[in-house]
Design an enzyme around this catalytic site. Structure first.
Site, PDB file in Angstrom:
ATOM      1  N   ASP A 107      42.802  35.207  39.776  1.00  0.00           N
ATOM      2  CA  ASP A 107      41.874  35.261  41.263  1.00  0.00           C
ATOM      3  C   ASP A 107      42.569  36.337  42.248  1.00  0.00           C
ATOM      4  O   ASP A 107      41.568  36.018  42.981  1.00  0.00           O
ATOM      5  CB  ASP A 107      42.486  33.030  40.884  1.00  0.00           C
ATOM      6  CG  ASP A 107      42.084  32.286  42.587  1.00  0.00           C
ATOM      7  OD1 ASP A 107      40.562  32.961  42.392  1.00  0.00           O
ATOM      8  OD2 ASP A 107      42.388  31.880  43.175  1.00  0.00           O
ATOM      9  N   HIS A 131      41.655  41.052  44.919  1.00  0.00           N
ATOM     10  CA  HIS A 131      41.964  40.604  46.293  1.00  0.00           C
ATOM     11  C   HIS A 131      43.674  42.580  46.221  1.00  0.00           C
ATOM     12  O   HIS A 131      43.341  42.835  47.437  1.00  0.00           O
ATOM     13  CB  HIS A 131      42.296  39.706  46.955  1.00  0.00           C
ATOM     14  CG  HIS A 131      41.378  38.524  46.475  1.00  0.00           C
ATOM     15  ND1 HIS A 131      40.222  38.972  47.256  1.00  0.00           N
ATOM     16  CD2 HIS A 131      41.152  37.476  46.447  1.00  0.00           C
ATOM     17  CE1 HIS A 131      39.425  38.252  46.631  1.00  0.00           C
ATOM     18  NE2 HIS A 131      40.298  37.253  46.226  1.00  0.00           N
TER      19      HIS A 131
HETATM   20  C1  BG6 Z   1      39.336  33.515  46.416  1.00  0.00           C
HETATM   21  C2  BG6 Z   1      39.826  32.624  45.709  1.00  0.00           C
HETATM   22  O1  BG6 Z   1      38.319  34.864  46.300  1.00  0.00           O
HETATM   23  O2  BG6 Z   1      39.910  34.191  47.875  1.00  0.00           O
HETATM   24  C3  BG6 Z   1      40.661  31.175  45.968  1.00  0.00           C
HETATM   25  O3  BG6 Z   1      38.972  32.132  44.578  1.00  0.00           O
HETATM   26  C4  BG6 Z   1      41.172  31.876  47.835  1.00  0.00           C
HETATM   27  O4  BG6 Z   1      40.673  31.064  45.605  1.00  0.00           O
HETATM   28  C5  BG6 Z   1      40.458  32.714  48.506  1.00  0.00           C
HETATM   29  O5  BG6 Z   1      41.109  30.414  47.818  1.00  0.00           O
HETATM   30  C6  BG6 Z   1      41.424  32.941  49.540  1.00  0.00           C
HETATM   31  O6  BG6 Z   1      40.479  33.800  51.124  1.00  0.00           O
HETATM   32  P1  BG6 Z   1      40.623  33.898  51.821  1.00  0.00           P
HETATM   33  O7  BG6 Z   1      39.703  34.800  52.487  1.00  0.00           O
HETATM   34  O8  BG6 Z   1      40.672  32.502  52.343  1.00  0.00           O
HETATM   35  O9  BG6 Z   1      42.160  35.022  51.777  1.00  0.00           O
END
Ligand code: BG6
Length: 488
Positions: A229, A234
């Site tokens: 995930d 990321h």
């Molecule tokens: C998403 C995930 O890609 O990114 C989530 O699937 C996570 O689990 C989210 O909560 C976090 O994104 P941000 O922008 O809130 O840091």
């Protein structure tokens, strides 16, 4: 330039929570090109007006300042239309085609905000229906597959129907203003480049901590876990932004070529490093926002014996001239002590200290990604506040330069999805992930997935509201380092 943006999954969670609010913001700021249509697509039987009413109702949940007034919504709603479509039925695509051909927009964006299991079918059907033309761009949401093989299978189908230049693979972290600033910091300034290397940097830490749990996404998360995930996409994209060589230009492929080199240089896993440098955890009941919160296994949709990880800490190295030997630590998790995403560049101490300095203090550059967006440069200075001590010896004290981008640019900042949607409409690929990057990232995380699948030891428990299992601190301590909150 006219455009049609077709939103598959038009009544889904992502559309409500992120995409429609982002499109509305772009519309409000006048950055959405005029003459566009936004066509929601889903299986529901809805008229255009019913669809607009649903969206208007959902906008009530959007934070105050971003909510449209009735007047603004009425103007935005004139762009919205709806097409009922079952992804498996060719006849439904014919209806969509008729709608699109009724005005032949210059650009047609197909945004697949659906379950990833449907991507292959949707692409094949779009191709068969004659809906993949040179004017078409396709947007694919993460996760793209659940391992290397499934990722490749999706990419191969997509490639049969679309040219790579037409494919926009979203990683919304790349659209965050703070991540844009990271690129700007490195490639718009000469100051840091001479320091950005193994001779001067002791270690780099990437933390993406969330304080929320899995909320209503238990069923999805059970089959995903933190590694798929957050890390595969990321966190590795952040690592690329930190470690890549300066690209020869700001063109999409020049940037993506350099990121790919980093992914290919990540140190391969061995049995030994998998055991020592890949830590997984799972939250148990604890405290968040001053209240008791349930553990992961008690969340709706989660197996009471689940072995899914909600926390990951990794240590890796990048095997190239710039970075050889420098540990990169990556850590992410749900229900941690606070919502905090940051990158810390920890510099080596001075080669020959002539002043005594407090233990554990050396120069540090902190790139705050969220909720704060800015830079901190931690330096050492001579503290003048203790005269008696100063007479005996000169002791240095930590001081900090603090640059707050929210204060500086606050109201003018464009949100991640808004930025990425506008880039798709304009055909800018810089902030999207190429298939070979994605495959390289899967190739690197796959041995961890396999190791965990076969390991008799499940994820280590950690109480909600803490910084993860103690094994994560032990891992970094073995190198003589610590996570920054342990140093405060
Ligand atoms: C998403 C995930 O890609 O990114 C989530 O699937 C996570 O689990 C989210 O909560 C976090 O994104 P941000 O922008 O809130 O840091």
């Amino acid at each position: 330039m006219s455009f049609d943006l077709v939103l598959f999954g038009g009544t889904g969670d992502l559309a409500w929570r992120k995409l429609m609010p982002a499109l509305f913001q772009a519309f409000r700021h006048g950055s959405l090109p005029p003459g566009g249509r936004i066509i929601g697509v889903a299986r529901d039987d809805l008229s255009d007006d019913q669809y607009r009413a649903l969206i208007q109702a959902r906008f009530e949940e959007v934070e105050g300042a971003k909510r449209p007034s009735p007047d603004e919504f009425a103007r935005f709603a004139s762009l919205l239309q709806f097409v009922q479509l079952d992804l498996s039925k060719p006849a439904d695509y014919a209806r969509l085609k008729a709608k699109l051909e009724s005005r032949n927009a210059d650009t047609v964006v197909m945004y697949l905000a659906t379950a990833p299991g449907l991507f292959t079918m949707a692409c094949e059907q779009l191709g068969a229906a004659g809906l993949a033309t040179p004017r078409t761009r396709i947007v694919l949401e993460k996760p793209l597959g659940h391992d290397l093989a499934s990722n490749r299978a999706i990419n191969e189908t997509v490639r049969r129907v679309f040219d790579e230049r037409q494919v926009f693979r979203i990683d919304h972290y790349l659209g965050k203003p703070s991540v844009q600033n990271l690129f700007a910091l490195r490639f718009g300034n000469a100051l840091f480049e001479p320091l950005w290397r193994r001779e001067l940097i002791a270690n780099i830490q990437i933390t993406i901590a969330e304080d929320l749990g899995v909320e209503k996404r238990g069923a999805f998360y059970e089959t995903t876990g933190a590694l798929r995930d957050m890390v595969q996409n990321h966190a590795l994209q952040l690592l690329c932004a930190i470690a890549m060589e300066p690209p020869i230009s700001a063109d999409a492929d020049a940037i993506r070529d350099e990121k790919l080199k980093v992914l290919r240089s990540l140190q391969p896993w061995t049995q030994d490093t998998l055991e020592r440098h890949a830590i997984r955890g799972q939250y148990t009941a604890g405290t968040a926002y001053g209240e008791r919160v349930p553990g992961y296994r008690e969340e709706p949709g989660v197996d009471p014996h689940s072995r899914t990880e909600t926390f990951v800490a990794l240590r890796t190295e990048i095997d190239n001239w710039r970075w050889a030997g420098v540990p990169f630590y990556i850590r992410t998790g749900k229900r941690l002590a606070s919502r905090d995403a940051r990158i810390e560049i920890n510099f080596r101490p001075t080669p020959h200290p002539i002043y005594p300095a407090p233990a554990g203090c050396s120069n540090q550059l902190v790139i705050n990604l969220q909720p704060k967006d800015g830079l901190e440069l931690h330096l050492l200075a001579e503290g003048q506040d203790n005269r008696r001590a100063a007479r005996k010896s000169r002791t240095l004290a930590p001081v900090q330069l603090d640059l707050d981008f929210d204060k500086r640019f606050g109201s003018e900042r464009v949100g991640a999805y808004e930025r990425l949607l506008l880039d798709v409409i304009d055909g800018r690929l810089n902030l999207f992930v190429r298939s070979d990057e994605q495959e390289a990232a899967w190739r690197w995380v796959e041995p961890i997935l396999e190791h965990w699948q076969h390991s008799s030891q499940g994820p280590r428990p950690y109480a909600a509201g803490t910084w993860g299992p103690s094994a994560s601190s032990a891992m970094i301590a073995r190198d003589g380092h610590c996570w920054s909150e342990e140093n405060r």
